[in-house]
Scaffold this motif. Structure first.
Motif, PDB file in Angstrom:
ATOM      1  N   GLU A 148       8.855   0.585   1.890  1.00  0.00           N
ATOM      2  CA  GLU A 148       8.404  -0.314   0.659  1.00  0.00           C
ATOM      3  C   GLU A 148       8.491  -1.630   1.356  1.00  0.00           C
ATOM      4  O   GLU A 148       7.737  -2.569   0.642  1.00  0.00           O
ATOM      5  N   GLN A 149       9.259  -2.149   1.987  1.00  0.00           N
ATOM      6  CA  GLN A 149       9.231  -3.575   2.429  1.00  0.00           C
ATOM      7  C   GLN A 149       8.030  -3.765   3.275  1.00  0.00           C
ATOM      8  O   GLN A 149       7.429  -4.975   3.118  1.00  0.00           O
ATOM      9  N   LEU A 150       7.578  -2.716   3.855  1.00  0.00           N
ATOM     10  CA  LEU A 150       6.392  -2.961   4.794  1.00  0.00           C
ATOM     11  C   LEU A 150       4.965  -3.304   3.782  1.00  0.00           C
ATOM     12  O   LEU A 150       4.175  -3.950   4.061  1.00  0.00           O
ATOM     13  N   GLU A 151       5.176  -2.235   2.765  1.00  0.00           N
ATOM     14  CA  GLU A 151       3.984  -2.216   2.047  1.00  0.00           C
ATOM     15  C   GLU A 151       3.989  -3.786   1.180  1.00  0.00           C
ATOM     16  O   GLU A 151       2.902  -4.503   1.071  1.00  0.00           O
ATOM     17  N   GLU A 152       5.132  -4.174   1.132  1.00  0.00           N
ATOM     18  CA  GLU A 152       5.133  -5.730   0.605  1.00  0.00           C
ATOM     19  C   GLU A 152       4.443  -6.637   1.625  1.00  0.00           C
ATOM     20  O   GLU A 152       3.387  -7.573   1.207  1.00  0.00           O
ATOM     21  N   LYS A 153       4.797  -6.642   2.808  1.00  0.00           N
ATOM     22  CA  LYS A 153       4.335  -7.294   3.861  1.00  0.00           C
ATOM     23  C   LYS A 153       2.803  -7.029   4.069  1.00  0.00           C
ATOM     24  O   LYS A 153       2.053  -8.189   4.336  1.00  0.00           O
ATOM     25  N   LEU A 154       2.283  -6.032   3.890  1.00  0.00           N
ATOM     26  CA  LEU A 154       0.920  -5.455   4.047  1.00  0.00           C
ATOM     27  C   LEU A 154       0.185  -6.452   2.995  1.00  0.00           C
ATOM     28  O   LEU A 154      -0.903  -7.081   3.407  1.00  0.00           O
ATOM     29  N   CYS A 155       0.494  -6.444   1.760  1.00  0.00           N
ATOM     30  CA  CYS A 155      -0.051  -7.401   0.713  1.00  0.00           C
ATOM     31  C   CYS A 155       0.086  -8.768   1.050  1.00  0.00           C
ATOM     32  O   CYS A 155      -1.116  -9.403   0.910  1.00  0.00           O
TER      33      CYS A 155
END
Length: 639
Positions: free
Chosen positions: A134-141
């Motif tokens: 989930e943290q990486l998903e935020e970073k991707l955005c």
């Protein structure tokens, strides 16, 4: 899909990736590309993308980003999402115009928690949650430049490259190799005196480097997913020190414990250290065409288990060296061609002579179906005869397209039969048989004295003589097959003569191969002094003695040599009370060994299904490369 197996496991995993790939730029790392190559082929991915081939890219720091007309990206990665891997993701995304990013990792979220030092108790409380993803998903955005864009991070177990229904490999773990006694000294250098390890038998998970322990956990993550797909509750067994650690890790892997509660099937998973028997890996007694193909044809770039087949004979180009780089090479994997796949599986399961006849039969039948003007000839199969059949397809584009996979396997066979190294194969075999006879009847010093005249410097060698790398293969064969031996004055003198001769040969090479560079620590023969070469050879012989003593700690299976049987190779495992036996060879397996296991186990216990897994397919020269690798204890995990 039929009965669950290694192929259905791999294809099911790739179907999940393909479902995300429509109109996307797809980035793959080498291990995932190899899994795709053997599992369903790059053509399936291209169909799913529905765009030109340039939409498939290698995942690397210098990879081209996505243009304004390419808003979607899928990253398919075999590794943990951490360190340099995440930095590379960031760099590619930041120079692109993506609005939708999917990141697939082959590693379970539970292992990501371990990699981020989350204690086991805290990880247990997070069951069903995926905070790292989930943290990486935020970073991707954030990297895409708009928090309203779409990002997905998910785990899909892309562990295996299924070479055959009974045999699959783990490309991401191709460098994983069992520990040697000399590794204990390195591990001890980081431990206080009172906690020093006495031998490999004392090495447990707590003694390993964090990188190696994490690499093992990544492998265990994939194996647990395989057992889930097979619907089995596995019992783990091990033969060898590193195998013991891997088996214990799988047995204690938290997600595996939960999965086993609902599994209805039963399986035995046996891990075996390759170092307990290197004879089968460096020997030439397999009598299998595929082993020879793997040994003599150049490796397919980016792959550990396939080769390049020169396709120039099917074109109007001249068969000259400069034209070899013009054409895309052929290969052995033909995952989307049923006829070629059937031939490939036949080649894996037959002896050399029958395999060559099988290639001829398939070519004749294909030519007949295409109404090509074939001239039948019986008797011995020759490379020229096979080539005459192959060239019938040359000017017929439709026939060429219909049988492209078969023609690649045919050309691989011809190129192997004509290769000078293939003629040398029989020389190796003859010398190995002589060594086996001597090992049964003579001392180690006598065996080494037989080898001594074969150690020749470059200016005295003919094509029939052994290169330095081939001499290392023979030495590994000698020390592995002999097992434990008594050290006396004669042996010391015999070893010293061989060491000096070998050190001199290294010095007189015109250029050092990558393997010799690794062994000597020199990138050029100009910088290699005799003293430096002799020191390297002394260390090499320490490793050879470690190999000879690899079975010392075992109560059973101490010998891989039975007098009177010159081809006995692998001691059979026997914890098989269950209908499925999964044998995992840590450090690589040969085609002949996989076939022998597949045939042997059901003959001993009818009805038992066997799956052979390993880190890679082996050819003789792989073993010195793996033995003298400097990163065995510190694998590069990308961070």
């Amino acid at each position: 899909m039929n009965t669950p197996g290694v192929l259905s496991f791999t294809q099911q995993a790739w179907e999940q990736v393909l479902a995300k790939a429509k109109r996307a730029v797809v980035y793959l790392d080498a291990a995932c590309a190899e899994s795709l190559h053997w599992g369903c082929g790059s053509s399936r991915l291209l169909e799913a993308v529905g765009s030109p081939a340039c939409y498939l890219r290698e995942f690397e720091p210098a990879a081209v980003g996505g243009g304004a007309e390419q808003p979607k990206a899928v990253f398919v990665l075999s590794s943990l999402l951490k360190g340099r891997i995440v930095e590379t993701l960031r760099d590619i995304i930041c120079r692109s115009h993506f609005q939708y990013c999917v990141v697939v990792t082959a590693v379970n979220h539970a292992v990501h928690l371990t990699a981020n030092h989350v204690p086991a108790a805290a990880a247990a409380e997070l069951e069903g949650q995926q905070p790292v993803f989930e943290q990486l998903e935020e970073k991707l955005c954030e990297w895409m430049g708009n928090m309203n864009y779409t990002a997905e991070v998910l785990h899909i177990p892309l562990l295996l490259a299924p070479v055959a229904p009974h045999l699959a490999l783990t490309p991401a773990f191709a460098s994983l190799f069992p520990l040697l006694p000399q590794d204990v000294h390195i591990l001890n250098s980081a431990r206080p005196d009172r906690r020093r390890l006495g031998s490999l038998a004392e090495v447990d998970a707590t003694a390993l480097t964090p990188e190696l322990l994490l690499q093992i956990r990544c492998l265990v993550s994939g194996l647990s997913s395989l057992c889930e797909h097979l619907g089995v509750r596995e019992e783990c067994f091990a033969v060898g020190s590193l195998s013991r650690i891997i088996a214990a890790d799988l047995a204690n892997f938290a997600p595996a414990k939960n999965r086993r509660k609902t599994a209805t099937g039963r399986a035995s998973v046996v891990f075996v250290d390759r170092t307990l028997d290197l004879t089968g890996a460096v020997g030439h007694h397999g009598d299998n065409l595929v082993e020879k193909i793997l040994a003599v044809l150049p490796q397919l770039p980016g792959h550990t288990n396939d080769v390049m087949v020169n396709m120039v004979e099917l074109t109007a180009l001249q068969a000259e060296e400069e034209n070899q780089n013009v054409l895309v090479p052929g290969c052995l994997s033909q995952s989307n061609d049923p006829a070629a796949k059937a031939l490939w599986e036949a080649l894996l399961n037959t002896k050399h002579k029958e395999a060559v006849m099988e290639v001829r039969r398939h070519l004749v039948e294909a030519a007949s179906r295409e109404n090509l003007p074939i001239k039948m000839s019986m008797g011995r199969v020759t490379p020229g005869q096979l080539m005459s059949y192959i060239q019938l397809f040359k000017n017929n584009l439709k026939s060429l397209g219909n049988h492209c996979g078969l023609l690649q396997l045919g050309l691989a066979t011809v190129q192997t039969l004509k290769h000078p190294q293939t003629a040398k194969w029989d020389n190796f075999l003859a010398f190995e048989r002589l060594l086996l006879q001597s090992t049964g009847e003579s001392t180690m010093s006598v065996v080494l004295n037989q080898l001594l005249p074969m150690i020749k410097p470059l200016n005295q060698r003919t094509n029939d003589d052994y290169s330095p790398e081939e001499l290392l293969v023979l030495l590994l064969y000698i020390y592995s097959v002999s097992g434990e031996f008594s050290v006396d004055k004669d042996l010391g003198e015999g070893e010293e003569k061989v060491k000096k001769a070998l050190a001199q040969v290294f010095c007189e090479e015109s250029e050092l191969s990558p393997l010799l560079q690794k062994i000597t620590g020199c990138d050029s023969s100009i910088n290699l002094t005799f003293h430096k070469s002799k020191s390297a050879v002394d260390e090499l012989f320490t490793s050879l003695r470690d190999i000879a003593g690899a079975r010392n700690l075992m109560k059973q299976f101490k010998s891989v040599y039975v007098p009177g049987n010159h081809t006995h190779q692998v001691s059979r495992p026997h914890p098989s009370d269950h209908p499925l036996l999964i044998l995992f060879v840590v450090g690589g397996v040969t085609v002949s060994e996989a076939k022998m296991i597949k045939d042997l186990v059901p003959s001993l216990k009818p009805g038992t299904q066997v799956i052979v897994l390993s880190t890679r397919l082996l050819k003789p020269l792989n073993i010195p490369e793996l033995l003298f690798a400097t990163d065995r204890l510190h694998p590069d995990l990308g961070f």
